[in-house]
Write an enzyme that holds these catalytic residues in place. Structure first.
Site, PDB file in Angstrom:
ATOM      1  N   THR A  83       0.816  -1.217   0.000  1.00 31.23           N
ATOM      2  CA  THR A  83       0.000   0.000   0.000  1.00 31.23           C
ATOM      3  C   THR A  83       0.852   1.271   0.000  1.00 31.23           C
ATOM      4  O   THR A  83       1.888   1.331   0.646  1.00 31.23           O
ATOM      5  CB  THR A  83      -0.905   0.003   1.251  1.00 31.23           C
ATOM      6  N   GLY A 122       2.658  -2.914   8.135  1.00 31.16           N
ATOM      7  CA  GLY A 122       2.965  -3.215   9.532  1.00 31.16           C
ATOM      8  C   GLY A 122       4.388  -3.741   9.659  1.00 31.16           C
ATOM      9  O   GLY A 122       4.861  -4.473   8.787  1.00 31.16           O
ATOM     10  N   GLU A 369      -6.145  -5.971   4.286  1.00 32.46           N
ATOM     11  CA  GLU A 369      -6.295  -7.116   3.364  1.00 32.46           C
ATOM     12  C   GLU A 369      -7.463  -6.909   2.412  1.00 32.46           C
ATOM     13  O   GLU A 369      -8.085  -7.868   1.967  1.00 32.46           O
ATOM     14  CB  GLU A 369      -6.464  -8.429   4.137  1.00 32.46           C
TER      15      GLU A 369
END
Ligand SMILES: CCCCCCCCCC/C=C\CCCCCCC/C=C/C(=O)SCCNC(=O)CCNC(=O)[C@H](O)C(C)(C)COP(=O)(O)OP(=O)(O)OC[C@H]1O[C@@H](n2cnc3c(N)ncnc32)[C@H](O)[C@@H]1OP(=O)(O)O
Ligand SMILES: Cc1cc2nc3c(=O)[nH]c(=O)nc-3n(C[C@H](O)[C@H](O)[C@H](O)COP(=O)(O)OP(=O)(O)OC[C@H]3O[C@@H](n4cnc5c(N)ncnc54)[C@H](O)[C@@H]3O)c2cc1C
Length: 609
Positions: A83, A122, A369
């Protein structure tokens, strides 16, 4: 804890968990269980669930041999950096470039705009030494679309970012604690070079000469890591829903309000039909999501084996099922956790109820997701394709097999005559099949009125999402019924599960009554029989409701909820928790002399005047 303390404590826990996994040692399943009890998002999630699987799924044999031993021993720590600031859902719209330089046999990674900065991954912000980066591959001035690359980000000696890399944490997220244990990060490349053999080349390749060799298998395999995580998210939905429901059910049995004449004992709130009507469908959902999660795991394993044998036939269905069920179960679970908070009245709003943090940590599952609406649109595309192929001789299979009976399902009338008929699995299934098929066919008919299919699709997005949800709900109901038909030890257990299965199905009919009536899948009389049956099922579940949540086997420590305590000793423990609050360290609060006293004194003075 402050953000820094929380982050450091999560590092401590993660490293301790890793030590236990190696020392005991723990199997893969046991390690997953340990992660579950660690109960905090952290860099291990991304390393094990995305970085390692991305290399396994998209790397060549040589790449796997080089990188997996390092990753498996955690000598490198990786994350999944797809992303960007400007694009998350639209993967094809990513802007980071990876330009091949034949002179040096390297790729030059670059972030040409601010919106091309990686944003959200993350583990990226502070921990990862490496990442799988998704970037547009450019050879000889030609853009070949998005591909994956293994990239070292930080110096292995002092953890400083390598020259050409700007990296950091994106800041505090929703809630106190919750997902803030994770270092979601940003990353910019300034003409950062990596060797050619760090492009993940199992699917497509770039040769030494700079020639692009496209994949001879579906390019969507590049999305395989997301498919795998979406599958696990469905089982996680059941765990989170069960946790909230366990708290709300136990507390609803403890809490009493009204109902006493002349000072007698009051009514347990769980006995109110309104409470049951909100709570028991969530209890049923926790079980339903567990069973559909088990089935999805089977489907995923099956498609993985087929892909290894170069059989790609079931890939579209696996994508549609993982996307749709991830979307449907996480939306229902987020809403369910919030409903459980309200079911606990005012005390549900206390941090020590365990529900606010559970909500805060869970709710991003609707977005990560894959945004839940975007994912349902993938299901809708799959359904429209299936409908368009009806009558072509290609029989729909798997979860769309019911569409093969379109002729019957489009014209059949439900044969429900009495409330008990709603406990007939075939009748319930047919009702859900008729509704799902009719909604899909109605969308397809409306689409066909547009000259431009893409324009039509855009116009009908909202209807398409509803049709996709109807299909996903059918899958969940059907897998629950299949579970009941299998071997379940103990007649009593089977009966309880049967009650929950029909509560799940009938509450959906009630909730989406508009769909069922407008598609003529049932009549209004049959709808009211369904309601009647639902009330009767609530009465049957009521005596076993607490046992049905005890069966989740969550310890008090894991639940972290004063309201959901196993012993029901809620009120004294609420006091204990309140007294632990730092505000109660002193009787007179800090700030009294500065603000409260002068204010009161001023009033006293004016009163005397
Ligand atoms: C009290 C304290 C409690 C504490 C508790 C803690 C507990 C925590 C709980 C969590 C625990 C564990 C969680 C697991 C760990 C999760 C970590 C999560 C980290 C998050 C990571 C991420 O978010 S990674 C980034 C994810 N990004 C996305 O998902 C992007 C979404 N977008 C897409 O996938 C695609 O772009 C999209 C599918 C939307 C469209 O793709 P595009 O290429 O544009 O394709 P189309 O043109 O639309 O379609 C082309 C055809 O390809 C088909 N297709 C698309 N995707 C796939 C696929 N994956 N597989 C197969 N086929 C695919 C598509 O259908 C089209 O087919 P057609 O036949 O041509 O129509
Ligand atoms: C906690 C968390 C952890 C994350 N971890 C990672 C990670 O480790 N690695 C990583 O790469 N990414 C990660 N992400 C990013 C995540 O995958 C994206 O945020 C997600 O895919 C959604 O994309 P977006 O943010 O671009 O949303 P957008 O697409 O901008 O969505 C905004 C709104 O637009 C709507 N919308 C968008 N497109 C359409 C369409 N075609 N039709 C109709 N409506 C549309 C959506 O429904 C939504 O309402 C994480 C995100 C979060 C919140």
């Amino acid at each position: 804890m402050t953000r820094k303390e929380l982050f450091k404590n999560t590092l401590r826990k993660s490293v301790h968990a890793w030590k236990l996994i190696n020392e005991l040692p723990l199997s893969d399943d046991e390690s997953l269980m340990l992660r579950h009890f660690m109960d905090q998002p952290g860099f291990l999630d991304l390393h094990w669930r995305m970085f390692v699987p991305a290399i396994k799924g998209q790397g060549t044999e040589e790449q796997k041999q080089k990188w997996l031993p390092l990753a498996n021993k955690m000598q490198i720590i990786g994350c999944y950096a797809q992303t960007e600031l400007g694009h998350g859902s639209n993967v094809q719209g990513l802007e980071t470039t990876a330009t091949f330089d034949p002179q040096t046999d390297q790729f030059i990674l670059h972030s040409p705009t601010q919106t091309s900065s990686k944003w959200w991954p993350g583990g990226l912000g502070k921990v990862s030494t490496h990442a799988v980066i998704y970037a547009r591959l450019i050879t000889d001035g030609k853009d070949h679309g998005v591909h994956g690359f293994i990239v070292q980000l930080r110096n292995m000696d002092d953890h400083s970012p390598l020259p050409g890399i700007t990296i950091g944490d994106i800041g505090v997220k929703f809630g106190n604690g919750a997902y803030n244990s994770m270092d979601n990060g940003f990353l910019m490349f300034d003409k950062f070079c990596i060797p050619r053999d760090q492009m993940l080349m199992r699917l497509s390749k770039v040769t030494r000469e700079g020639k692009y060799v496209p994949s001879d298998v579906p390019r969507q395999l590049m999305y395989g890591t997301m498919v795998s995580v979406r599958q696990t998210i469905v089982s996680n939905a059941s765990i989170a829903m069960a946790r909230a429901v366990c708290i709300a059910t136990r507390y609803s049995a403890v809490r009493r309000q009204f109902g006493s004449q002349n000072g007698g004992i009051e009514t347990q709130v769980i006995d109110y039909k309104t409470q049951q009507n909100r709570l028991f469908p969530l209890l049923a959902s926790a079980y339903a999501f567990r069973f559909v999660g088990e089935w999805l795991k089977w489907l995923y394993t099956d498609v993985t084996q087929r892909l290894e044998a170069s059989d790609f036939a079931t890939l579209p269905e696996a994508h549609a099922c993982t996307a749709g069920l991830k979307s449907m179960t996480t939306s229902a679970t987020s809403d369910g956790i919030e409903e459980c908070r309200k079911l606990c009245g005012g005390h549900g709003y206390l941090w020590c109820s365990g529900l606010p943090e559970l909500f805060a940590v869970y709710v991003p599952a609707c977005t990560y997701e894959g945004d839940n609406v975007v994912l349902q649109l993938q299901v809708a595309r799959f359904l429209m394709k299936t409908v368009s192929q009806l009558g072509s001789g290609k029989a729909p299979a798997g979860t769309t097999a019911y569409m093969g009976r379109a002729k019957h399902l489009l014209q059949c009338r439900s044969s429900i005559r009495k409330a008990e008929d709603w406990l007939n699995p075939a009748m319930v299934l047919e009702t859900f099949e008729a509704r799902a098929l009719r909604m899909a066919v109605s969308c397809a008919n409306n689409l066909s009125k547009f000259e431009n299919q893409e324009q039509g699709f855009s116009e009908l997005l909202a209807d398409l999402v509803e049709a996709a949800i109807a299909h996903c709900q059918l899958i969940v109901v059907s897998k629950f019924i299949v579970k009941l038909e299998g071997e379940i030890k103990g007649k009593g257990v089977k009966n309880q599960l049967k009650n929950l299965c029909y509560i799940y199905a009938l509450h959906l009919i009630h909730k989406h009554l508009g769909d069922f009536l407008s598609t003529n899948s049932i009549t209004s009389e049959q709808a009211s029989l369904a309601n009647h049956q639902l009330r009767s099922l609530y009465t049957q579940v009521r005596p076993n409701a607490v046992a049905l949540v005890d069966a989740f086997d969550y310890t008090d420590h894991y639940l972290g909820s004063v309201l959901g305590r196993y012993d029901g000793n809620v009120y004294p423990k609420l006091f204990e928790e309140a007294l632990k609050d730092p505000l109660n360290d002193t009787v007179v609060p800090d700030g009294y002399h500065e603000y409260i006293r002068p204010l009161i004194k001023q009033h006293l003075r004016s009163a005397r005047l």
